[in-house]
Design a protein around this motif. Structure first.
Motif, PDB file in Angstrom:
ATOM      1  N   LEU A   1       8.913   0.641  10.346  1.00 32.53           N
ATOM      2  CA  LEU A   1       7.910   1.698  10.143  1.00 32.53           C
ATOM      3  C   LEU A   1       8.525   3.069  10.360  1.00 32.53           C
ATOM      4  O   LEU A   1       8.318   3.999   9.568  1.00 32.53           O
ATOM      5  N   ALA A  46      -4.142  -3.650   3.611  1.00 30.09           N
ATOM      6  CA  ALA A  46      -2.937  -3.122   2.959  1.00 30.09           C
ATOM      7  C   ALA A  46      -3.037  -3.254   1.442  1.00 30.09           C
ATOM      8  O   ALA A  46      -2.701  -2.328   0.696  1.00 30.09           O
ATOM      9  N   TRP A  84       3.724  -1.241   3.197  1.00 31.72           N
ATOM     10  CA  TRP A  84       2.863  -1.750   4.277  1.00 31.72           C
ATOM     11  C   TRP A  84       2.548  -3.228   4.043  1.00 31.72           C
ATOM     12  O   TRP A  84       2.511  -4.019   4.987  1.00 31.72           O
ATOM     13  N   ILE A 139      -0.288   4.313   9.110  1.00 24.89           N
ATOM     14  CA  ILE A 139      -0.328   4.396   7.650  1.00 24.89           C
ATOM     15  C   ILE A 139      -1.384   5.404   7.207  1.00 24.89           C
ATOM     16  O   ILE A 139      -1.174   6.166   6.253  1.00 24.89           O
TER      17      ILE A 139
END
Length: 488
Positions: free
Chosen positions: A246, A40, A92, A122
């Motif tokens: 999310l 991330a 994230w 992602i």
């Protein structure tokens, strides 16, 4: 200095490589979660250097290959996509911290699969953000639906499976029935699906045909949750709270409203839609969705359900702003993507913290909880301020731009919708904060006291609450990107 093509390719591939690393480390939880956090952080370090290029007027691009003649998988980093990529990659990191606390705190099963699918989601979101044409956006949009399905059905219960069927059925159904024909027709009419400043459809369609094509796009982008294709969102609330975050803040719904704004600005073109009146109906549908969703939220006792319908209404703020087609309202659409992301993820983080620490899921159970969980409920209050649209929270800035755009265009019905929805938002958020801080705790809580959720969860939700405040005082980056999007 790393070239822009390398940065784009790295941004697209890093989450996929990270997903592989997470899978390999599945038997070692500490290493698996370290792989998640490192991936991330590396993604943000690849996305962020593109920002100064875009603000300087550059449009970094990468063409991978052609699927068919005239239909390439290609990427172009324009201002709106830059904003979405910053939101997805930045959040994230915070969501990963939160997820570690939540998944461990609740002893969740299948944690490795969770982190792998999250990373792939992602990757799909970055593909959507940087898509250089409608075809590329469509491919990654569908991938995002597929890789998030295991997250929605994570618990494996009959209820989770039913929610997953609704999720998959509506999102795939709207894509096949509406979005795919819109893509094909755009290619047929314009000879290209490239996202182009000013649009690609000017002078190519009659007023009726243009409105019809816009209809296909708006309902084909089911992730924007425009009524009546909104039921997938509350159905998906059976998922763990990090997945809800999310869905609502990081990737899924943001991919929906981002795609709506991008199609309006770069496929149709605001000037074309104004000249041909093609978006008049959209303001009415978006306004109805805002009010109807707010009324449902007002009556919902389950906290996540209330937040889900709040999201449906908030998404239609973005659609309404885009449909007004004024410079101020289009800037508001871009701003609200960022403002809603940090505000709503804070609210879902708080809901998950309440569940983890106190095992409470309903609003009616929250009496006095602010005394035992002051950090959590303080952050919740900041997120609620943003959703209502009050200072000093980020939602005030985007709503101010939207209100100014509506008043400048003489759209008094839109102004009325905004004022009514503000009151409704206050009606379903203020009682939660009041219960938490100004009512005595229940007898059960007195006999079975609890404190805050695990530290990582509290750190995550206070970070996003701070970001919600920071965007009010320092909205420079999203504002600059919005101005670049409009050619300013």
């Amino acid at each position: 200095m790393i070239g822009s093509e390398t940065l784009i390719l790295a941004s697209l591939s890093l989450p996929i490589v990270g997903a592989g690393a997470i899978a390999l480390c599945g038997r070692l939880p500490n290493l698996r979660e370290a792989a998640t956090l490192i991936t991330a952080a590396l993604l943000l370090s690849c996305v962020a250097p593109l920002l100064p290029m875009v603000l300087a007027g550059e449009r970094p691009a990468l063409m991978l290959f052609e699927m068919l003649p005239g239909l390439p998988i290609a990427f172009t980093v324009e201002p709106l996509g830059m904003l979405f990529a910053l939101v997805a990659s930045g959040l994230w990191i915070v969501n990963s911290l939160y997820s570690i606390g939540y998944m461990r705190g609740n002893n969740e099963e299948k944690q490795t699969r969770f982190y792998v699918c999250f990373a792939l989601a992602i990757a799909a979101a970055i593909g959507i953000a940087f898509a250089g044409n409608v075809f590329t956006l469509f491919v990654f949009y569908e991938l995002l639906t597929l890789v998030t399905y295991p997250l929605v059905t994570h618990h494996g219960t009959d209820k989770a499976k039913a929610g997953g069927r609704t999720y998959l059925g509506i999102l795939i159904g709207t894509s096949v029935v509406f979005l795919l024909p819109a893509l094909v027709f755009t290619w047929y009419v314009a000879g290209t699906t490239d996202f182009t400043p000013g649009g690609i459809l000017g002078g190519k369609l009659s007023d009726v045909a243009l409105a019809g094509l816009l209809f296909l796009y708006m309902f084909g982008i089911g992730k924007a949750a425009l009524m009546p294709f909104h039921r997938w969102l509350p159905a998906a609330m059976v998922a763990p709270t990090p997945v809800s975050a999310l869905l609502h803040a990081v990737a899924v719904v943001k991919a929906g409203v981002f795609s709506v704004v991008k199609v309006i600005v770069y496929v149709f073109g605001a000037d074309t839609l104004v000249a041909q009146g093609g978006a008049d109906w959209l303001t009415a549908i978006a306004g109805f969705t805002i009010i109807a969703a707010s009324i449902v939220a007002l009556r919902a006792d389950n906290l996540k359900r209330r937040l889900a319908y709040s999201t449906i209404g908030q998404l239609s703020y973005v659609i309404l702003a885009a449909a007004l087609l004024t410079p101020l309202s289009l800037a508001a659409a871009a701003l609200h993507i960022a403002a809603h992301a940090v505000g709503k993820i804070t609210l879902f983080f708080a809901a998950g913290a309440i569940y983890t620490a106190a095992h409470k899921t309903n609003v009616s159970e929250l009496d006095g909880i602010g005394r035992r969980m002051p950090w959590t409920m303080g952050a919740f209050a900041i997120g609620a301020l943003s959703m209502i649209g009050l200072p000093p929270a980020a939602g005030f800035v985007s709503k101010w731009y939207l209100l100014s755009g509506a008043m400048g265009a003489g759209e008094w019905a839109v102004v009325a919708v905004l004022l009514a929805s503000t009151l409704l938002n206050a009606g379903y958020f203020v009682p939660i904060v009041y219960r938490a801080f100004f009512r005595p705790p229940s007898a059960e809580d007195e006999h079975h006291p609890h404190g805050e959720a695990p530290l990582l969860m509290v750190v995550a939700l206070t970070t996003t609450a701070a970001a919600t405040l920071a965007l009010f005082f320092f909205p420079g980056v999203p504002l600059a990107l919005a101005q670049q999007m409009l050619g300013g």
